[in-house]
Design a protein around this motif. Structure first.
Motif, PDB file in Angstrom:
ATOM      1  N   SER A 692       9.537  -1.205  12.794  1.00 40.25           N
ATOM      2  CA  SER A 692       9.559  -1.540  11.362  1.00 40.25           C
ATOM      3  C   SER A 692       8.427  -0.842  10.623  1.00 40.25           C
ATOM      4  N   LEU A 693       7.273  -0.686  11.276  1.00 33.33           N
ATOM      5  CA  LEU A 693       6.166   0.036  10.648  1.00 33.33           C
ATOM      6  C   LEU A 693       6.533   1.494  10.393  1.00 33.33           C
ATOM      7  N   ARG A 694       7.185   2.097  11.374  1.00 33.17           N
ATOM      8  CA  ARG A 694       7.599   3.491  11.186  1.00 33.17           C
ATOM      9  C   ARG A 694       8.524   3.617   9.983  1.00 33.17           C
ATOM     10  N   LYS A 695       9.433   2.659   9.828  1.00 36.59           N
ATOM     11  CA  LYS A 695      10.353   2.693   8.691  1.00 36.59           C
ATOM     12  C   LYS A 695       9.625   2.430   7.381  1.00 36.59           C
ATOM     13  N   MET A 696       8.720   1.440   7.382  1.00 34.64           N
ATOM     14  CA  MET A 696       7.981   1.102   6.165  1.00 34.64           C
ATOM     15  C   MET A 696       7.121   2.262   5.687  1.00 34.64           C
ATOM     16  N   SER A 697       6.561   3.022   6.625  1.00 36.65           N
ATOM     17  CA  SER A 697       5.663   4.105   6.249  1.00 36.65           C
ATOM     18  C   SER A 697       6.383   5.210   5.487  1.00 36.65           C
ATOM     19  N   GLY A 698       7.712   5.190   5.504  1.00 37.32           N
ATOM     20  CA  GLY A 698       8.468   6.246   4.847  1.00 37.32           C
ATOM     21  C   GLY A 698       8.825   5.972   3.405  1.00 37.32           C
ATOM     22  N   SER A 699       8.491   4.792   2.877  1.00 35.48           N
ATOM     23  CA  SER A 699       8.814   4.485   1.479  1.00 35.48           C
ATOM     24  C   SER A 699       7.556   4.040   0.740  1.00 35.48           C
ATOM     25  N   PRO A 700       7.487   4.301  -0.589  1.00 33.51           N
ATOM     26  CA  PRO A 700       6.315   3.855  -1.368  1.00 33.51           C
ATOM     27  C   PRO A 700       6.094   2.354  -1.278  1.00 33.51           C
ATOM     28  N   GLU A 701       7.190   1.584  -1.338  1.00 32.80           N
ATOM     29  CA  GLU A 701       7.054   0.128  -1.271  1.00 32.80           C
ATOM     30  C   GLU A 701       6.525  -0.305   0.098  1.00 32.80           C
ATOM     31  N   GLY A 702       7.029   0.361   1.152  1.00 28.38           N
ATOM     32  CA  GLY A 702       6.568   0.011   2.486  1.00 28.38           C
ATOM     33  C   GLY A 702       5.103   0.344   2.680  1.00 28.38           C
ATOM     34  N   ARG A 703       4.674   1.474   2.164  1.00 25.06           N
ATOM     35  CA  ARG A 703       3.267   1.849   2.279  1.00 25.06           C
ATOM     36  C   ARG A 703       2.369   0.847   1.563  1.00 25.06           C
ATOM     37  N   GLN A 704       2.787   0.439   0.393  1.00 23.07           N
ATOM     38  CA  GLN A 704       1.996  -0.542  -0.348  1.00 23.07           C
ATOM     39  C   GLN A 704       1.902  -1.858   0.416  1.00 23.07           C
ATOM     40  N   GLU A 705       3.007  -2.250   1.057  1.00 24.50           N
ATOM     41  CA  GLU A 705       2.992  -3.509   1.805  1.00 24.50           C
ATOM     42  C   GLU A 705       2.078  -3.409   3.030  1.00 24.50           C
ATOM     43  N   ILE A 706       2.118  -2.266   3.736  1.00 27.04           N
ATOM     44  CA  ILE A 706       1.218  -2.089   4.875  1.00 27.04           C
ATOM     45  C   ILE A 706      -0.231  -2.166   4.418  1.00 27.04           C
ATOM     46  N   ALA A 707      -0.565  -1.469   3.319  1.00 27.16           N
ATOM     47  CA  ALA A 707      -1.933  -1.491   2.810  1.00 27.16           C
ATOM     48  C   ALA A 707      -2.342  -2.891   2.373  1.00 27.16           C
ATOM     49  N   ARG A 708      -1.409  -3.600   1.752  1.00 30.47           N
ATOM     50  CA  ARG A 708      -1.736  -4.968   1.307  1.00 30.47           C
ATOM     51  C   ARG A 708      -2.038  -5.871   2.496  1.00 30.47           C
ATOM     52  N   GLN A 709      -1.244  -5.762   3.535  1.00 33.23           N
ATOM     53  CA  GLN A 709      -1.462  -6.608   4.716  1.00 33.23           C
ATOM     54  C   GLN A 709      -2.798  -6.266   5.386  1.00 33.23           C
ATOM     55  N   LEU A 710      -3.108  -4.974   5.489  1.00 39.05           N
ATOM     56  CA  LEU A 710      -4.370  -4.584   6.112  1.00 39.05           C
ATOM     57  C   LEU A 710      -5.566  -5.039   5.282  1.00 39.05           C
ATOM     58  N   GLU A 711      -5.470  -4.933   3.963  1.00 37.43           N
ATOM     59  CA  GLU A 711      -6.571  -5.370   3.106  1.00 37.43           C
ATOM     60  C   GLU A 711      -6.751  -6.884   3.174  1.00 37.43           C
TER      61      GLU A 711
END
Length: 953
Positions: A692-711
């Motif tokens: 799911s991370l690999r898929k999320m990293s491919g879209s702007p929304e997914g990238r924002q969500e990954i960054a939000r979770q890490l922050e």
């Protein structure tokens, strides 16, 4: 007969050591001795082995030398000595152009015991036919069908599952044609059956001569005493002098070449292609040329701002290849620059990206980059290494190629003179630009297009089966009977046993009763601990955050955080600026995730550890770096996406080679909270999250969500208790201690740890596209301090050496098998590695336990098992590891009194205690099982098949 003559002495102040070089004039045998006061004494004997075929003759010979010799005519003196010795390291290793036989021990008597065994094994091995059939290859009739069997044969089938190994071998064969590097010294399983016993015996006669031998030693042992033993045991009997043997040099090219390299693929996705550029240079024994090439590598790839690494990471596709960097493992120096994770059309674009980056790099790099690189090279020489290989022995192993190929041996141990010369050279502004220009114009360059092959393992299997079918069709009844007779002879050979009385041994009464000392703890400031140690002028700082407040739902994100945070920007610095600044500040920086299970609790405390290492004269830089990485940036979304995608693809594309790891975690997770944590974060349950991370990293929304979770996670981590562990010279550390508190103030109260339920036992067969199986079985067990802990530790050694080695390796054909008890994890396990069987191995696990419970083990067996436990307890650790271990045991409440009592119980353990403990804890009915398997239609002993690839989609 003359003895060895001293030809050179070179003091090495940075290592508190002295390098001595000797030669024996009659045979030309060489001896290099690194004299020091290190606790571990090391030895190796090495030989140039340069096969001209991929039939594995060098590798199989390495195995056969350990199967009995003239003085020690037992079936397995090497494995016997593993249980009769306090050796901290014993092994044998075959490289592409050399074979070495190393060991290390802290006991002088044991050292010379092992020396006798190793000398007789290598120079006077039996090399008998049946051992060749067991260790190399043989035909067997399996359910009436003709098949291959053999320890090395099965080992190499497993090795061929590794994509990186396939890539490296393909490049070496094309970049170094018409040399020994064109062949696979380990052996290609499709070619191994071409090797005969006679060919192997002849290879020993031509390659294992005293005149070819390299004797190397290190530690607090006298060189003359070692030489006297070598002369007496070997040179007094073998005085032939053969011409020096070295690997061939390849012919220079007049223009670059291209090739394709196929690698095994598990995912069959469209982004598993790669592009690799490889350059071949002069001889690797030119220490100055090798150091210059390392400077070039660090200027091109050393940090995120380095021109080639920056271009590959910022290309918008793919990722840097794991093969990138300098390769000095062959007689030629090589440099690799490439990208992985590509689609087929991107291969050409990736080549352009790298070549254009090199053109840009020809403009030069900042001088501070090269100064930092020299500092790192100086750090690498001083650092006392760990990782399982003793420091002195590791230095000997690294120096073997220089000795073998006629290079400057001194420079392999002491590069200070070379570094001084390079410090002057980098002052010339055109220094780096000239090196890049030479690289661009160099004609001996290979372009390798890397092609993933989802049918790689299956095609090799089909070739093997087709060959066997053709051979089977030609078998006569006499041929079948010969195979059966040979198999029976091999079984009788194993069963007849050996008289080990001729082998030297260390007994329980020969070892001390006190546990090995650990560094004393000094509290320098609130939450700051000092562990004084001799570190060759290096200081280590580890910042520990106890993450008990992090909920289990966040653990997969916590693991991702640990993987990517060290490569992010910090404060006002972008990731490129932060990477360059950090590289200029410290030579080593890493972030790891660990767990602690408090004594008496079924709970775990996740811990995030930030490690820094620095030359002691620059120790203030450690504080600056630790402080900086308390404020990572989560607003660089493209950077986060690149890191996350790269990590996910590495995991998902390496499923076959990681099958044994997933099986181990699956089997042990229900039995141990710490293993359950690892299973959830890095085992099978993590694969859907990774996909799911690999898929999320491919879209702007997914990238924002990954960054939000890490922050969000970073905010939770920042509020957790913090401690600092400092290892180094006492005076310097005491002066720096106040600043190392990092202005954190008093930590908050310890947050509650998270309880992990054991869960149902596993019974899973994890299918991956592999050529061999890996089998695991586990039980929950009492932890250190329990009355049965010592008996279970001894039981594991009895199982390993008295049953599993014979059943799994000698009879079953697996590369290895063992049992282990972990007092910290509360866990007992058995496993097999690179195994042709599954059901048969689990049957052998059960038979081995039954044998353990119902056998009255004699004094010799118990003594050997006890010694095997003691040497694990006594293995010296490098300084930082020793400090972290002392701190960890203190947190667990394991003090010297408890360690002393456990040691006493081990030394006094009886057969009855072993039987009783095994009966209480190791019932097959209560076990947890998981195996990584090649095919679902093989006998699996009732285990449920899980398609691993389906979890990663």
């Amino acid at each position: 007969m003359q003895s060895f003559q001293l030809v050179n002495v070179h003091p090495i102040p940075a290592l508190h050591a002295r390098l001595e070089q000797y030669v024996e004039p009659m045979t030309g045998a060489r001896h290099v001795h690194l004299a020091s006061d290190q606790q571990e004494m090391a030895f190796l004997v090495g030989f140039p082995t340069v096969p001209q075929a991929s039939d594995g003759r060098a590798h199989i010979l390495e195995h056969l030398t350990l199967c009995g010799s003239e003085k020690y005519p037992v079936a397995d003196p090497f494995f016997a000595m593993m249980r009769r010795s306090t050796a901290t390291f014993m092994n044998a290793m075959t490289y592409a152009d050399r074979t070495i036989y190393p060991f290390a021990s802290t006991d002088i008597t044991d050292f010379f015991n092992l020396l006798d065994v190793y000398l007789d094994a290598t120079f006077f091995p039996k090399l008998d036919y049946l051992s060749f059939r067991q260790e190399g290859w043989r035909h067997v009739l399996k359910e009436g069908r003709l098949r291959y069997q053999g320890v090395v044969f099965n080992e190499m089938k497993g090795a061929f599952d590794n994509p990186m190994r396939a890539l490296y071998r393909g490049i070496a064969a094309n970049l170094l044609p018409a040399t020994t590097y064109q062949y696979d010294s380990g052996g290609d399983p499709l070619i191994i059956p071409e090797l005969t016993h006679e060919m192997l015996v002849e290879f020993h006669a031509t390659h294992y001569s005293p005149s070819q031998a390299m004797f190397m030693t290190a530690g607090r042992v006298d060189a003359a005493a070692i030489q006297s033993r070598i002369v007496d045991r070997v040179l007094s009997r073998r005085q032939e002098r053969l011409a020096p043997r070295m690997p061939e040099l390849a012919t220079p090219w007049t223009q670059p070449r291209e090739t394709e390299v196929r690698i095994p693929s598990q995912q069959t996705s469209d982004n598993e292609f790669g592009m690799q550029l490889a350059w071949r240079f002069g001889e690797s024994n030119d220490a100055t040329a090798a150091a210059r090439l390392q400077l070039l590598e660090r200027g091109l790839l050393g940090d995120a701002s380095a021109p080639v690494l920056k271009a590959m990471q910022g290309a918008g596709f793919g990722r840097p290849s794991a093969l990138n960097g300098v390769d000095d493992s062959t007689r030629h120096l090589m440099l690799h620059l490439g990208m992985a994770g590509l689609t087929a059309p991107q291969m050409e674009t990736a080549q352009t990206v790298v070549l254009e980056a090199l053109q840009a790099a020809a403009e030069g790099v900042p001088a501070e980059v090269l100064r930092a690189a020299l500092r790192d090279m100086r750090f690498s020489q001083r650092q006392i290494v760990g990782g399982g290989t003793p420091d002195g022995l590791a230095r000997l192993i690294r120096a073997v190629p220089a000795l073998m190929n006629g290079g400057d041996v001194v420079s392999a141990f002491d590069n200070e003179q070379i570094l001084g010369r390079l410090e002057q050279e980098i002052a010339e502004p055109a220094f780096f630009s000239n090196m890049v220009g030479t690289l661009l114009e160099h004609p001996t360059r290979l372009l390798a297009r890397v092609i993933p092959d989802a049918d790689y393992a299956a095609k090799r299997e089909r070739v093997e089966l087709d060959r066997l079918a053709m051979q089977e069709a030609r078998l006569t009844e006499q041929d079948r009977q010969r195979i059966l007779d040979e198999d029976e002879a091999l079984s009788m050979h194993r069963l007849k046993g050996s008289d080990y009385s001729a082998l030297p041994c260390i007994r329980p009464g020969d070892v001390g009763t006190e546990p090995s000392p650990l560094p004393a703890i000094r509290e320098l400031a609130p939450q700051v601990r000092l562990f004084e140690a001799a570190t060759n002028g290096i200081c280590y700082a580890t910042l520990v955050r106890d993450l008990g407040a992090i909920a289990p739902d966040d653990w997969p994100w916590l693991d991702l955080y640990a993987d990517v945070v060290e490569d992010l920007g910090v404060g006002t610095l972008s990731y490129e600026e932060a990477s360059r600044w950090r590289k200029q500040q410290v030579p080593a920086f890493s972030v790891t995730l660990d767990t602690l299970q408090p004594t008496g609790q079924s709970s775990v405390m996740p811990q995030l550890k930030t490690h820094v290492a620095i030359l002691e004269e620059e120790q203030s830089h450690a504080v600056a770096v630790l402080r900086a990485w308390m404020s990572p940036r989560f607003d660089e979304l493209d950077r986060i996406a690149f890191l996350v995608k790269s990590q996910a693809e590495r995991i998902l594309n390496d499923l076959a080679d990681s099958g044994g790891f997933y099986a181990q975690l699956s089997a042990t997770a229900p039995c141990s909270p710490r293993r359950s944590f690892s299973h959830l974060t890095r085992g099978l349950p993590s694969l859907p999250f990774t996909a799911s991370l690999r898929k999320m990293s491919g879209s702007p929304e997914g990238r924002q969500e990954i960054a939000r979770q890490l922050e969000r996670l970073h905010a939770l981590i920042s509020a957790c208790p913090t401690r600092l562990i400092w290892t180094g010279a006492g005076d310097l550390a005491s002066a720096a201690a106040p600043s190392l508190a990092l202005e954190a103030g008093s930590p908050p109260a310890m947050a509650p740890t998270q309880t992990l339920q054991g869960g149902p036992a596993a019974n899973a067969a994890l299918r991956v596209a592999s050529q061999v199986n890996h089998c695991h079985i586990a039980w929950p067990a009492p932890r250190l301090g329990h009355a049965d802990a010592a008996a279970l530790a001894v039981a594991a050694e009895l199982l390993t050496h008295r049953s599993l080695h014979r059943r799994l390796r000698e009879e079953g054909g697996a590369y290895g098998g063992s049992a282990a008890y972990s007092g910290e994890d509360g866990l007992f396990t058995m496993n097999s590695y690179r195994d042709p069987r599954v059901a048969g191995t689990y049957a052998d696990f059960a038979l081995s336990l039954e044998e353990l419970v119902h056998t009255e083990h004699d004094v010799s067996a118990m003594d050997e098992a006890i010694i095997s436990v003691i040497k694990r307890l006594d293995k010296p650790l490098p300084p930082r590891d020793a400090a972290l271990t002392a701190d960890r045991l203190d947190q667990l409440g394991i003090d010297t009194t408890l360690r002393r009592e456990h040691r006493r119980q081990v030394l006094s353990c009886t057969p009855a205690q072993v039987r009783d403990a095994a009966s209480r804890w190791l019932s097959i009915g209560r076990s947890s099982r998981a195996a990584s398997v090649t095919q679902a239609d093989q006998p699996l002993d009732g285990m449920v098949v899980v398609e691993v690839a389906s979890l990663a989609r």
